[in-house]
Design a protein around this motif. Sequence first.
Motif: not given
Lengths: 413, 308, 280
Positions: B128-134, B136-137, B140-141, B185, B248, B252-253
């Motif tokens: 579930i790791l991919p779930w815990v990041f906002t 925009s990060i 960037i990652l 992802w 979005f 966008w980013m």
Amino acid sequence: MKKLVLCFMVVLALLPGVSMAQDVVLEFQQWWEPELPEGSFRAILDDFEAANPGIKVETISGPYLTTKDQIIASAATGTMADVVGLDGAWVNVLWKQGALHSLTQAMADAMYDDSELAAQIQLAGETYMIPIANFIYPVFVNLDMLAAAGIDPPSTRAEFAAAAEALTDPDNNVYGWAQPLSLEQPNGIQNDTMSWLWATGGSMLDDMGQPNLVDNMQLADTMAYIKSLHDAGVVAPGAFAMKENEKVEEFVNERVAMIINTLAHFTLIRERNPDLNFDITALPAAEGYDGPRGLPYASWGIGISAHTVHKAEAWKLIDYLTSVEGNTKLTSIANAFPGNVNATPDFIQTDQLFMTAFEIFQEGYLANEFTGLPAAEELMRRFDEPFQLYLEGEMSLEDFLDEAQAEWEDIFA
Amino acid sequence: MVAGTAGETQEPASFMREHTKRKFLPYAYLSPTLLLLAVLTVVPIVTVFLYSLFDNVIVNPNPPVFVGLENYEEVLTHRKFRAAVSNTLYFALASVIVHFIIGLSFALLLNSRLLSANVKAFFRVIYILPWVFTASIIAILWRLLMNPHGVINFVLLEVGLIPELLEWLSDRKLAIHSVTFINIWSGYPFYLVSFLAGLQGIPDDLYEAGRVDGANAWQLFWHITLPQLRPIIISLALLDFIWTIHQFTLVWMTTGGGRNTEVLSTYTYKAAFSSYDYSEASATAMVILAICTLVAIFYVRSQRMADE
Amino acid sequence: MIGSRRQILIRKILVWIALILGACFAGLPVLWMVSSSFKSNLEIFAYPPALIDESFSFQAYEAVLSDPGQLRFFFNSYLVAILVTICTVITSILAGYSLSRYDFRFKKVLSLIIIGVQSVPPITLMIPYFGLIVWLGIYNSYAALVLTYMVFTLSYAIIMMTGYFNTLPRDLDEAVMIDGGGSFVTLWRILVPISLPGIVAVGVYTFMLAWNEFLFALTLTRTNDMRTVPIGIHLLMGQHSFEWNQMLALSVLGSLPVLILFLLFQRYFIAGMSAGSVKG
């Protein structure tokens, strides 16, 4: 007893204001504070407050990328701060919205002598933004890589192309030039594309300030020149999605030998890679051009909200930040060229590279035709899209410029 | 006893009270929700709808002019809008389908009886790791990873899977797939968790009965697991479709909507905050709202069918 | 017998291979994020890239953790996320109870509206929403953020709670009703305690969303003392430079609370999700 409680409550209510109740509190929204060394911007404002008793400045700071959206949203809802930091790319929309107070008016009210101001951004004949810190965009060159290839910093387009060719070594992931054309942040059109045109004295607008992209020989030549660089394979890969900051990282990592870049990155590049041996030079001009070279630049501009009741106090703040004293302090910490012609930031005397930059600055003139245009960022973006197709060979030069012209006219209409 | 008699004598009145109470109680329980939604969503939606019928809204000195459906006509006939619609459909459908496949595969894997409880617990957290990041990060990652000089190109080149550095986000053919991949992802864990939950809800005796009938693993999966998960699959897919259409930040980013990756959300954002044409942006928003509401109606229908 | 044991072994190996491949897909990008947060800003872009290089240091973490401004972002994120979680859980329990246990005239319409609310693209609502928040006088306050995230999370929370209540037999509450308990007593004393997994699922879901939201957190606040971690991350993206390693370090630190939450409650969470998705 009742009085005591009342007193206590009044004191409580006043506490957040810290000082006397009569103070005028100016809200100052900008993206500069996070860009500057911690506490340094506040220190300048403290000096202002000390010199102007009765005025307090409260900063509202946010990330650069979102400050524009926030200011527009707050202007739409009448909650805009009293004083706002402005970028030349979005001053027009706020003006159109009626959100900005005429600084011509403010200067007249304060009987201010504007002879010291290096520039004023005018719309319909009145000033709405004053650039107080300017960041010019010369060419940064990696001296070690140039030395290894046995070449001098280029001064003309042909020399630049030859140098880029000599410096490029795809097997080792090294390229002559990087051109960031991201559509999220399309400022590469301003800084890394149109700058070539301005450096040769060209213009993308006609005498009436309207788009002039078709049948503009200088522009067509410039675009064809840039395409020739891409075709020669000397431009770092990933250009079509690259952002300004990634361009700098490529340069810092010595994978790109030359970039057009803001002086604001000076300290950053030194911090990131202290071993990097680099110099700056003026943007190459077309062969045979020996007039003054337009220097692309970006500014931190400042303006006053149309709806503030503290217009006089707001002007005092701008007055201070554009004065010799205030402007010297601000530009010294920002590594920027001053908005006051008599201000001399420290670094110009202490740093050899900045002295070079200052010479380039004095020999040329500030050129950024996007400043003050309607929806400037969108203009860049709509130019960028067909430009990318042209660079890829999917579109002819004529079609590309025709389409860009049509898109721009659509925005100007 | 006393209470009992009192109750009997008051019965008609009490019955009436009970009846009205029963009539109003459900609304009372719903009232906080309804109040919140009415103020904070209905009001802005209606405002946006009104904007979409006018010209010169917000970022314009001239007073708004009523133009009826003109903005819609303009939007719907615009070449770029149509491109955005087809990109959005690809982006959303591909995301939903692959989310489903990955989510279900991982859930089946984590449900395997061949693994101990601790192993499962450990891998559940990894998965579930991919779930815990906002968002925009995540953008960037992945820009770092997919940079032409990033680690993905490096590894693929070393292994010999690609002949030269690929421009994942700036190649006109690759970009939309790369962005979709990033969205896949970042979004599959929601499916994973829901499917894990669903699998645990399937009674063991169903499988037992299947095995007695001589079904192999594939047949068990096809005839028991999938049908049992069907309601979850439908509701997940529809919700995910809506969420992906709204995505979005990621698009966008990473690409800024360029390179054939313009989707409806980036199109709307640009209309509002780059072209400052808020009327057009509002009309686009209403179109998205219409599409999503249609999906939501399907969703409610499917739920009702599951109930019955 | 030997053959079947061998078969099991082979299957076990296959499962492990798949398991590890899956973990690579999910975890390697995150591993790269963690490793990059220990690098210098120069080395993050180095080619060929290395997982760990000589620039390894805790500098980025020290910079983030020693900055009171950043710690304030964490405090705000916790406060807002916890408040939202509590409010959403309570509101969705009430609404779920109503939708699960009662039949009433506008039930269909109301449930469609509750679900339909999710179909509005958030970006387009920004300007009118911003105006509304200013008008309500809660601009730049925790209240603005809490209410906004409640709006975002309520739809799915209600779907989940209704679904969970639907799995509980009605006989339970009817027994209490007959004993003279009111509907609220039934809900509070009987349904809530046995719905813990559903409540945990709603709670974790809400917490995650509130913890990670960016767009509205930025628009509805104007001073750093009200802002949350995702904005802190964005503040490290300057006009001209990115503090890559600090940004990544802050993200890693920011993800820990959510991970721990999941770690502690995963069993409940998964059990609760089941009901939510089986029947909405």
